[in-house]
Design a protein around this motif. Sequence first.
Motif, PDB file in Angstrom:
ATOM      1  N   LEU A 230       7.008  -5.879   3.777  1.00  0.00           N
ATOM      2  CA  LEU A 230       8.047  -4.879   4.027  1.00  0.00           C
ATOM      3  C   LEU A 230       9.227  -5.163   3.108  1.00  0.00           C
ATOM      4  N   GLN A 233      15.052  -1.632   1.805  1.00  0.00           N
ATOM      5  CA  GLN A 233      15.583  -0.558   0.968  1.00  0.00           C
ATOM      6  C   GLN A 233      17.059  -0.290   1.238  1.00  0.00           C
ATOM      7  N   ARG A 237      16.557  -0.067   6.753  1.00  0.00           N
ATOM      8  CA  ARG A 237      15.464   0.727   6.195  1.00  0.00           C
ATOM      9  C   ARG A 237      14.520  -0.182   5.413  1.00  0.00           C
ATOM     10  N   GLU A 239      10.437  -0.464   3.409  1.00  0.00           N
ATOM     11  CA  GLU A 239       9.299   0.227   2.796  1.00  0.00           C
ATOM     12  C   GLU A 239       8.069  -0.679   2.844  1.00  0.00           C
ATOM     13  N   ARG A 241       4.634  -2.043   1.512  1.00  0.00           N
ATOM     14  CA  ARG A 241       4.021  -2.020   0.187  1.00  0.00           C
ATOM     15  C   ARG A 241       2.804  -2.943   0.170  1.00  0.00           C
ATOM     16  N   ALA A 282       4.025   3.662  10.024  1.00  0.00           N
ATOM     17  CA  ALA A 282       4.217   3.551   8.579  1.00  0.00           C
ATOM     18  C   ALA A 282       2.973   3.028   7.888  1.00  0.00           C
ATOM     19  N   PHE A 286       0.279   4.873   5.327  1.00  0.00           N
ATOM     20  CA  PHE A 286       0.337   4.324   3.973  1.00  0.00           C
ATOM     21  C   PHE A 286      -0.959   4.616   3.234  1.00  0.00           C
ATOM     22  N   GLU A 304       7.557   7.848  -3.646  1.00  0.00           N
ATOM     23  CA  GLU A 304       8.062   6.767  -2.795  1.00  0.00           C
ATOM     24  C   GLU A 304       7.568   6.975  -1.374  1.00  0.00           C
ATOM     25  N   LEU A 305       7.083   5.921  -0.792  1.00  0.00           N
ATOM     26  CA  LEU A 305       6.580   6.006   0.566  1.00  0.00           C
ATOM     27  C   LEU A 305       7.731   6.186   1.543  1.00  0.00           C
ATOM     28  N   PRO A 306       7.480   6.834   2.682  1.00  0.00           N
ATOM     29  CA  PRO A 306       8.554   7.013   3.658  1.00  0.00           C
ATOM     30  C   PRO A 306       9.057   5.672   4.145  1.00  0.00           C
ATOM     31  N   ALA A 307      10.363   5.553   4.238  1.00  0.00           N
ATOM     32  CA  ALA A 307      10.961   4.300   4.682  1.00  0.00           C
ATOM     33  C   ALA A 307      10.836   4.171   6.184  1.00  0.00           C
ATOM     34  N   LYS A 309      12.539   2.837   9.554  1.00  0.00           N
ATOM     35  CA  LYS A 309      13.840   2.482  10.095  1.00  0.00           C
ATOM     36  C   LYS A 309      13.673   1.517  11.252  1.00  0.00           C
TER      37      LYS A 309
END
Length: 401
Positions: A230, A233, A237, A239, A241, A282, A286, A304-307, A309
């Motif tokens: 993770l 961001q 937040r 992301e 990956r 998330a 992905f 960009e992937l959705p962040a 929260k």
Amino acid sequence: PKFEGYVERLYVNFTGQPVSKGQPLFEVYSPELVSAQREYAIAAQGVESLKDAGGQAQAGMKQLAEASLQRLRNWDISQQQVKALAKSGETKRTMTFLSPVAGIVMEKKAVQGMRFMPGDALYQVADLSAVWVVADVFEQDIGLVKSGAKAKVKINAYPDKEFTGTVTYIYPTLKAETRTVAVRVELANPGLLLKPAMFAQVELPVTAKGQVVTVPVSAVIDSGTRQIVLIQQGEGRFEPREVKLGSRTDNYVEIREGLKDGEQVVVAANFLIDAESNLKAAVGGFGSSAPAAAVKAGTPAEQELPAVKASGHHAEGTVDSIDAKAGTVSLSHGPVASLKWPAMTMEFKVANDALLKDLKPGAKVAVQFVERQPGEWVITDVKPMAIAKGASAPASATSAH
């Protein structure tokens, strides 16, 4: 022994005793051994009596005598004892067995008067001047280990000493339970400092890779089919990956693809992220997005992937008591809408001790908290509240959460 018999006498009577090559270990009586000696004595007498006879008769008797001696040699009777028997021709009731090597008696099963059978091991003597260390190497690292490489060995019993050995063998099988491969390191044992069954730490040289990107092991979320970290961001937040892993140590793992040096990753997601809700959503989404639309040349094709929260719950209330040693705070708080809780008094843990620094009993605070595990509520943020004039503390009820 390779024959049946009885232990008549012990010359070495305890384990751990050092012995030299050729030193007497034990004395045995065996009817088979006595019979073989008598056969040789008779054959030797026949050779002597036929020394004036024809060549064929004399040769036959010599062959019989030699066969009797060979039978004794096959029973591991020492060459010195065979020569003495050939010279004297006398039959002995007992025979002494000598140590074939110099070393330490590791095991002694022989007891005076006991009967033994062919193949029984009565003594185990080991030469400890050189020993083996068998190291377990993780399967992802075994390709870096080469036979013939030098290895550094440290023993807990001698923290100030470092021993040097050589990798002599890499075992061809893998231990499924530990996912490791055994590697044998041979090293000298001066002064017999190294004892069998001691634990050791082995450092094996590998080809240098240069600088690599690493993260703490706790930062990697392994689903079994892929590995995800993770990336932060911004405040609150994250992301997800996907990354590819490389070599690892006890605390860190190499990231070969998917992460750049300097990017911040979450290393304690259980404190900061509600894993049961946002993280699953998330990670589940992905890589499952709709097909990418056509883009112009030079336009980045990656989206960009959705962040994600960070989630939690909010409460306001009054500090009743603080236990700094246990890292807990008792709070009388108002209703918590996100959990449908009424006003109550309950105990919270804190994510770190710094959150307790400015807290005092009676203080009005607003807190953010998460459920780290069922029934365990952890405060992740604390902010003081301004007290309005004439305002009263929220009504509270005691609950056994």
